[in-house]
Write a protein that holds these residues in place. Structure first.
Motif, PDB file in Angstrom:
ATOM      1  N   MET A  43      -6.834  -6.408   3.541  1.00  0.00           N
ATOM      2  CA  MET A  43      -6.205  -6.859   2.293  1.00  0.00           C
ATOM      3  C   MET A  43      -6.826  -8.196   1.918  1.00  0.00           C
ATOM      4  O   MET A  43      -7.377  -8.896   2.775  1.00  0.00           O
ATOM      5  N   PRO A  53      -6.909  -3.540  -1.084  1.00  0.00           N
ATOM      6  CA  PRO A  53      -5.657  -4.063  -1.641  1.00  0.00           C
ATOM      7  C   PRO A  53      -5.745  -5.573  -1.856  1.00  0.00           C
ATOM      8  O   PRO A  53      -6.310  -6.287  -1.018  1.00  0.00           O
ATOM      9  N   LEU A  90       2.141  -4.975   3.660  1.00  0.00           N
ATOM     10  CA  LEU A  90       0.836  -4.303   3.632  1.00  0.00           C
ATOM     11  C   LEU A  90       0.311  -4.054   5.036  1.00  0.00           C
ATOM     12  O   LEU A  90      -0.253  -2.990   5.325  1.00  0.00           O
ATOM     13  N   ARG A  97      -1.452   0.698   1.846  1.00  0.00           N
ATOM     14  CA  ARG A  97      -2.783   0.109   1.656  1.00  0.00           C
ATOM     15  C   ARG A  97      -3.750   1.148   1.097  1.00  0.00           C
ATOM     16  O   ARG A  97      -4.571   0.850   0.236  1.00  0.00           O
TER      17      ARG A  97
END
Length: 343
Positions: A199, A224, A261, A268
């Motif tokens: 992420m 993400p 996440l 994700r």
């Protein structure tokens, strides 16, 4: 024709005037935009009586009038920037053209990160006061309490005022163990880092109305991303970016989003797929090029070009039997509006 990447260009004006020793022209610009009050504030900043306006109050004094006054047409990348141009007094035509996406490499290069770290959180680009570095480090420290193998990768130069080492110490983070700082990296490795990250965090406050090229890269890579709920970032669909309000609960909110996440592989995956699809459509290079061409044609030819195009479309619709209530004609109308050619 003006492409206004951000609606606040105070820093640019300061660089063109003050940085070249032309104090008077800088003060003239402030007076032109904000009257005698602007000039007095500018003089106080130049004299060191108050902090510099270009660093602390640039959004209050955008100084965009220098380019807008001579513009026959303006291209912006967001509704937020369009509103900024209108607030500045511009009454001419404005086209919203998304910033084009970079196509991600078919095979990412070597990222150089350990394979056994999870989650890897990326924060890429120049680290300045607006990038919310303290908030990011604080939230990451809380994430690491739940995920001991978490790694934060900071890739980009650090402004001297950030005090990175002191910030790390404050939040109990150790450089090269919990947080890896890389200075400027080449494009190939940047893509590899974005792809390797589980992420990314790209906060920004205050905003000058800019569109983030780094966020568009992240979307293109299908990673993400968490952004500030501000400016252009707020316009991103919720499915492609998690948004964190810029308020007293910013760190709490960011920490919860990172934990969510990190703990949800399916979330994700969905966000990454939605991000990549959004970049391929909304920020498609061919699409944005077409929008630029349409804007330039109208700007150069004015009403004559627009009327000619609309006449041709109307004739073609009549030739194929499209009625005023047909869904096909409605789709054509939507496309014309996107191109700034609606009647």
């Amino acid at each position: 024709m003006v492409v206004l990447h951000e609606h606040v260009i105070h820093h640019l004006v300061a660089g063109m005037t003050l940085a070249r020793g032309d104090i008077e022209q800088y003060l003239d610009a402030l007076e032109h935009e904000a009257g005698s009050e602007g000039r007095l504030l500018g003089q106080a900043a130049v004299d060191g009586v108050i902090p510099s306006l270009w660093e602390t109050r640039a959004a209050e004094f955008p100084l965009t009038h220098w380019v807008l006054e001579s513009a026959r047409g303006v291209v912006v990348h967001s509704r937020f920037a369009e509103r900024g141009a209108r607030v500045a007094g511009y009454e001419g035509p404005v086209w919203r053209v998304p910033m084009p996406a970079w196509p991600s490499p078919p095979a990412p290069g070597e990222h150089g990160l350990p394979a056994d770290r999870f989650p890897v959180v990326g924060c890429f680009g120049r680290l300045n006061e607006a990038k919310r570095v303290p908030e990011t480090l604080h939230a990451f420290a809380r994430l690491r309490a739940r995920f001991p193998t978490a790694l934060l990768v900071l890739a980009g130069s650090v402004d001297p005022g950030i005090g990175l080492e002191e910030r790390l110490l404050r939040f109990g983070l150790v450089l090269d163990r919990d947080v890896l700082h890389l200075d400027y990296v080449q494009e190939e490795r940047l893509w590899a880092l974005i792809t390797r990250a589980d992420m990314c965090v790209n906060l920004r406050a205050p905003t000058m109305g800019e569109t983030s090229g780094m966020v568009i890269r992240i979307l293109s890579a299908g990673t993400p991303v968490v952004v500030s709920d501000l400016g252009w970032f707020s316009e991103l669909p919720d499915a492609v970016a998690a948004k964190v309000p810029v308020d007293e609960w910013e760190v709490d909110h960011l920490a919860r989003v990172l934990e969510l996440l990190a703990g949800d592989d399916e979330l994700r995956r969905r966000m990454g797929e939605a991000a990549a699809d959004y970049a391929r459509t909304e920020h498609d290079l061919e699409r944005t090029a077409e929008l630029y061409v349409a804007a330039l044609e109208v700007c150069a030819g004015g009403e004559a070009v627009r009327d000619a195009v609309l006449d041709e479309v109307a004739e073609a619709a009549q030739d194929v039997g499209l009625g005023p209530d047909s869904p096909e004609l409605a789709a054509v109308g939507k496309r014309l509006r996107e191109l700034g050619l609606d009647a």
